[in-house]
Scaffold this motif. Structure first.
Motif, PDB file in Angstrom:
ATOM      1  N   LEU A   4       8.265   5.235   2.889  1.00 14.34           N
ATOM      2  CA  LEU A   4       9.635   4.907   2.305  1.00 14.34           C
ATOM      3  C   LEU A   4      10.122   4.044   3.435  1.00 14.34           C
ATOM      4  N   VAL A   5      10.960   2.972   2.837  1.00 13.59           N
ATOM      5  CA  VAL A   5      11.633   1.878   3.710  1.00 13.59           C
ATOM      6  C   VAL A   5      13.125   1.909   3.301  1.00 13.59           C
ATOM      7  N   ILE A   6      13.735   2.537   4.316  1.00 12.75           N
ATOM      8  CA  ILE A   6      15.356   2.579   4.178  1.00 12.75           C
ATOM      9  C   ILE A   6      15.937   1.166   3.874  1.00 12.75           C
ATOM     10  N   GLY A   7      16.513   1.209   2.540  1.00 11.99           N
ATOM     11  CA  GLY A   7      17.168  -0.123   2.181  1.00 11.99           C
ATOM     12  C   GLY A   7      16.533  -1.007   1.408  1.00 11.99           C
ATOM     13  N   ALA A   8      15.043  -0.705   1.058  1.00 10.20           N
ATOM     14  CA  ALA A   8      14.210  -1.908   0.724  1.00 10.20           C
ATOM     15  C   ALA A   8      14.378  -1.830  -0.921  1.00 10.20           C
ATOM     16  N   THR A   9      14.322  -2.944  -1.596  1.00 12.55           N
ATOM     17  CA  THR A   9      14.115  -3.028  -2.966  1.00 12.55           C
ATOM     18  C   THR A   9      12.833  -2.820  -3.477  1.00 12.55           C
ATOM     19  N   GLU A  10      12.732  -1.639  -4.281  1.00  5.76           N
ATOM     20  CA  GLU A  10      11.493  -1.416  -4.948  1.00  5.76           C
ATOM     21  C   GLU A  10      10.884  -2.309  -6.098  1.00  5.76           C
ATOM     22  N   ILE A  11       9.660  -2.677  -5.968  1.00  7.37           N
ATOM     23  CA  ILE A  11       8.848  -3.477  -7.005  1.00  7.37           C
ATOM     24  C   ILE A  11       8.080  -2.159  -7.606  1.00  7.37           C
ATOM     25  N   TYR A  42       6.552  -1.731  -2.582  1.00  7.76           N
ATOM     26  CA  TYR A  42       5.890  -1.457  -3.880  1.00  7.76           C
ATOM     27  C   TYR A  42       5.914   0.129  -4.030  1.00  7.76           C
ATOM     28  N   GLN A  43       6.245   0.430  -5.516  1.00  9.72           N
ATOM     29  CA  GLN A  43       6.593   1.890  -5.755  1.00  9.72           C
ATOM     30  C   GLN A  43       5.409   1.901  -6.868  1.00  9.72           C
ATOM     31  N   PRO A  44       4.455   2.740  -6.637  1.00 15.02           N
ATOM     32  CA  PRO A  44       3.398   3.070  -7.761  1.00 15.02           C
ATOM     33  C   PRO A  44       3.548   4.185  -8.423  1.00 15.02           C
ATOM     34  N   HIS A  45       3.252   4.149  -9.901  1.00 12.67           N
ATOM     35  CA  HIS A  45       3.553   5.235 -10.789  1.00 12.67           C
ATOM     36  C   HIS A  45       2.267   5.356 -11.704  1.00 12.67           C
ATOM     37  N   ALA A 250      14.773  -3.303 -12.525  1.00 11.85           N
ATOM     38  CA  ALA A 250      14.233  -3.825 -11.523  1.00 11.85           C
ATOM     39  C   ALA A 250      14.122  -5.304 -11.256  1.00 11.85           C
ATOM     40  N   PRO A 251      14.117  -5.991 -10.346  1.00 13.58           N
ATOM     41  CA  PRO A 251      14.051  -7.556 -10.308  1.00 13.58           C
ATOM     42  C   PRO A 251      12.458  -8.016 -10.648  1.00 13.58           C
ATOM     43  N   LEU A 252      11.504  -7.340 -10.554  1.00 17.34           N
ATOM     44  CA  LEU A 252      10.020  -7.454 -10.921  1.00 17.34           C
ATOM     45  C   LEU A 252       9.517  -6.158 -11.075  1.00 17.34           C
ATOM     46  N   ARG A 253       8.779  -6.160 -12.188  1.00 18.07           N
ATOM     47  CA  ARG A 253       8.067  -4.843 -12.412  1.00 18.07           C
ATOM     48  C   ARG A 253       6.556  -5.419 -12.762  1.00 18.07           C
ATOM     49  N   TRP A 254       5.561  -4.477 -12.572  1.00 20.37           N
ATOM     50  CA  TRP A 254       4.026  -4.657 -12.700  1.00 20.37           C
ATOM     51  C   TRP A 254       3.767  -3.501 -13.758  1.00 20.37           C
ATOM     52  N   PHE A 255       2.637  -3.936 -14.643  1.00 17.99           N
ATOM     53  CA  PHE A 255       1.909  -2.592 -15.268  1.00 17.99           C
ATOM     54  C   PHE A 255       0.610  -3.078 -15.237  1.00 17.99           C
ATOM     55  N   VAL A 256      -0.365  -2.188 -14.963  1.00 16.26           N
ATOM     56  CA  VAL A 256      -1.854  -2.409 -14.583  1.00 16.26           C
ATOM     57  C   VAL A 256      -2.324  -1.662 -15.823  1.00 16.26           C
ATOM     58  N   TRP A 288      10.893 -13.738 -23.984  1.00 19.65           N
ATOM     59  CA  TRP A 288      10.210 -14.485 -23.168  1.00 19.65           C
ATOM     60  C   TRP A 288      11.469 -14.722 -22.226  1.00 19.65           C
ATOM     61  N   LYS A 289      12.634 -14.648 -22.473  1.00 14.65           N
ATOM     62  CA  LYS A 289      14.034 -14.933 -21.671  1.00 14.65           C
ATOM     63  C   LYS A 289      13.880 -13.990 -20.540  1.00 14.65           C
ATOM     64  N   ASN A 290      14.257 -14.685 -19.500  1.00 19.52           N
ATOM     65  CA  ASN A 290      14.282 -13.749 -18.268  1.00 19.52           C
ATOM     66  C   ASN A 290      13.449 -12.725 -17.897  1.00 19.52           C
ATOM     67  N   ARG A 291      12.206 -13.045 -18.061  1.00 15.98           N
ATOM     68  CA  ARG A 291      11.063 -12.168 -17.993  1.00 15.98           C
ATOM     69  C   ARG A 291      10.745 -11.759 -16.770  1.00 15.98           C
ATOM     70  N   ILE A 292      10.973 -10.387 -16.600  1.00 13.45           N
ATOM     71  CA  ILE A 292      10.730  -9.486 -15.281  1.00 13.45           C
ATOM     72  C   ILE A 292       9.273  -8.708 -15.236  1.00 13.45           C
ATOM     73  N   THR A 293       8.654  -8.600 -16.528  1.00 12.37           N
ATOM     74  CA  THR A 293       7.645  -7.626 -16.578  1.00 12.37           C
ATOM     75  C   THR A 293       6.251  -8.747 -16.500  1.00 12.37           C
ATOM     76  N   PHE A 294       5.188  -8.167 -15.880  1.00 16.76           N
ATOM     77  CA  PHE A 294       3.901  -8.837 -15.599  1.00 16.76           C
ATOM     78  C   PHE A 294       2.996  -7.995 -15.730  1.00 16.76           C
ATOM     79  N   ILE A 295       1.522  -8.140 -16.245  1.00 12.25           N
ATOM     80  CA  ILE A 295       0.622  -7.425 -16.475  1.00 12.25           C
ATOM     81  C   ILE A 295      -0.627  -7.746 -16.008  1.00 12.25           C
ATOM     82  N   ALA A 296      -1.242  -6.712 -15.155  1.00 15.89           N
ATOM     83  CA  ALA A 296      -2.454  -6.894 -14.631  1.00 15.89           C
ATOM     84  C   ALA A 296      -3.509  -6.146 -15.165  1.00 15.89           C
TER      85      ALA A 296
END
Length: 510
Positions: A4-11, A42-45, A250-256, A288-296
């Motif tokens: 946990l990081v207090i005040g941190a923005t989660e990705i 990073y916040q993994p789910h 979220a400002p950015l999100r990843w899916f693996v 594709w406008k304002n894309r925040i989702t990225f895929i690994a």
């Protein structure tokens, strides 16, 4: 480990796979080990995609050849077992093999006892894809196949790497000068024994095709048996849609993605697929406008499927299908501490520059270190949609006031500003452009507060400096009144608004 990081923005990083437990899963351990860079975490789910059922009957049919009672079962004939080696390309295949052995252990008849004794006397290679499969196989090997050697593992993270390794090792064993070694690869007629490939009903053919398509001298026959079956988890679609909704701000999100099934459903749920043709939407589509989702992708099998089936290039692909391999994908987001002599933060990549992305045939952003003076490094989403390293000189300020909001000594090129600028560039398909003010406006109040400025307008000089450095690195183009600015035009020579777009590489640059 940073929980946990207090005040941190989660990705958020959503791994489309089952987990062995939130605290013990190695993916969670790696991704939570350190914050990616100041102010973010990073916040993994996990979302389970598939359910598997084992089918041990084909394995028992193979092992039935060992159920031949004879007086001295501790010294079996090398021809008793019809295969010269076993191939495992997943942990599920190993689990099915273990269940088959457990079935023999529960059977109290003499034939099963003899079969287990002969199994322990086998001296054949066990080929495994990736470290996870090799690790699972080692437990079975140590208990029931102590004379067998495990080959592959860490050195063979995919079928493409395992197949040539099998050709090399198995043919060397077959031609060994020691009869006790090579005898296990010969059948009763003196021919090379086939290998047994334990697999699921859905798998790539790269291993058997490679082994059977080489020269006659090197060729190895392969028998395949289906030892597990796969179905889609009934809750996968609803859980995925819920996660997309929860992380939409979220400002950015990843899916693996760990399987083609997951990739297929993810593209559909994101609205990136044109359902009429089964391919991704064209560059001008609103998705594709304002894309925040990225895929690994966990590896090349899924990566290639996404490209072939849907025309989609995943943003990054793990070099090794392991928790550490996935973690290394995101290393460009992990900032090191400042070095001595006031050098800027650098990427902790073990002294090597990390190149991400599955292909070099599309526009990309790469690391550059041709500038002098004070600089800072950050990893962002590239205009091509990939993760990449962006290194830019800290913005200079013409103000003499040392307390100026954008003074170099005060903010040292704001990380959130670089982050949002590259994210917005990435979201615009070529030849569309963005205005630098869009990146400044994208910062939240918390991000502005952490940087130490009151208004996004105070960041405009810094944003222009970053844009020029990206231009100098060959990653973007700068335009004014619709015309591309020449590379020799500096930031101080341009008055008035400019726009930014990703740069397409020429064939000579690819």
């Amino acid at each position: 480990m940073t929980d946990l990081v207090i005040g941190a923005t989660e990705i958020p990083i959503t791994l489309l796979k089952s987990t062995s437990g939130e605290s013990s899963d190695l993916y969670t351990v790696h991704l939570r080990s350190e914050p990616p860079f100041p102010g973010y975490v990073y916040q993994p789910h996990f979302i389970p995609v598939l359910e598997h059922t084992s089918d041990i009957d084909p394995i028992l049919a193979v092992l039935d050849g060992l159920r031949q009672p004879f007086e001295n079962a501790s010294q079996p004939d090398s021809n008793t077992f019809r295969y010269g080696g076993l191939i495992f390309t997943s942990q599920r295949a190993v689990a099915s093999f273990a269940l088959a052995i457990a079935h023999l252990l529960r059977d109290a008849d003499r034939a099963s006892v003899v079969a287990l004794q002969q199994l322990k006397a086998l001296c054949i290679p066990l080929f495994a894809v990736g470290p996870a499969t090799a690790q699972a196989l080692q437990v079975i090997r140590d208990l029931y196949l102590p004379l067998c050697a495990i080959e592959g593992g860490e050195a063979a993270g995919s079928g493409d790497l395992l197949a040539p390794l099998i050709l090399d090792i198995y043919n060397k064993i077959h031609s060994s000068s020691e009869f006790s070694v090579r005898s296990w690869t010969f059948d009763q007629n003196g021919n090379k024994k086939p290998l047994l490939f334990l697999t699921g009903e859905k798998h790539r053919d790269i291993v058997p095709v490679t082994l059977t398509s080489t020269s006659a001298e090197q060729r190895i026959a392969v028998d395949e048996i289906i030892v597990y079956r796969t179905i889609k988890s009934p809750n996968f679609v609803s859980l995925l849609k819920s996660k997309l909704e929860i992380t939409s701000e979220a400002p950015l999100r990843w899916f693996v993605i760990f399987s083609p099934t997951a990739g297929d459903q993810l593209l559909s749920s994101l609205g990136w697929l044109d359902q009429t043709i089964g391919r991704i939407h064209g560059p001008g589509h609103d998705c594709w406008k304002n894309r925040i989702t990225f895929i690994a992708s966990i590896g090349p099998t899924t990566r290639d499927y996404m490209k072939t089936q849907f025309g989609f290039d995943v943003d990054v692909c793990s070099k090794k299908p392991s928790p550490k391999g996935v973690y290394l994908i995101f290393i460009p987001f992990k900032m090191a501490k400042k070095r001595k002599r006031s050098k800027a933060p650098s990427l902790e990549t073990g002294g090597k520059r990390l190149r991400t992305g599955p292909s070099r045939s599309t526009p990309r952003m790469t690391a550059s270190n041709h500038t002098k003076g004070k600089s800072s490094t950050n990893a962002t989403a590239s205009p091509s949609g990939r993760l990449s390293t962006v290194q830019s000189e800290a913005p200079s300020s013409k103000k003499s006031d040392p307390q100026s909001a954008v003074a170099t000594d005060e903010i040292d090129t704001p990380d959130p500003l670089r982050f949002h600028l590259s994210r917005l560039i990435s979201s615009r398909q070529y030849p569309k452009t963005i205005c630098p003010s869009e990146a400044c406006r994208a910062l939240s109040k918390d991000e502005l507060r952490r940087i130490g400025v009151e208004s996004w307008r105070e960041l405009m000089p810094a944003c222009r400096d970053i844009a020029w450095k990206l231009r100098d690195q060959g990653d973007v183009e700068l335009l004014q009144k619709g015309q591309v600015l020449a590379n020799d035009i500096g930031v101080d020579e341009v008055r008035g608004p400019v726009r930014i777009r990703k740069k397409l590489l020429s064939l000579d640059e690819v």
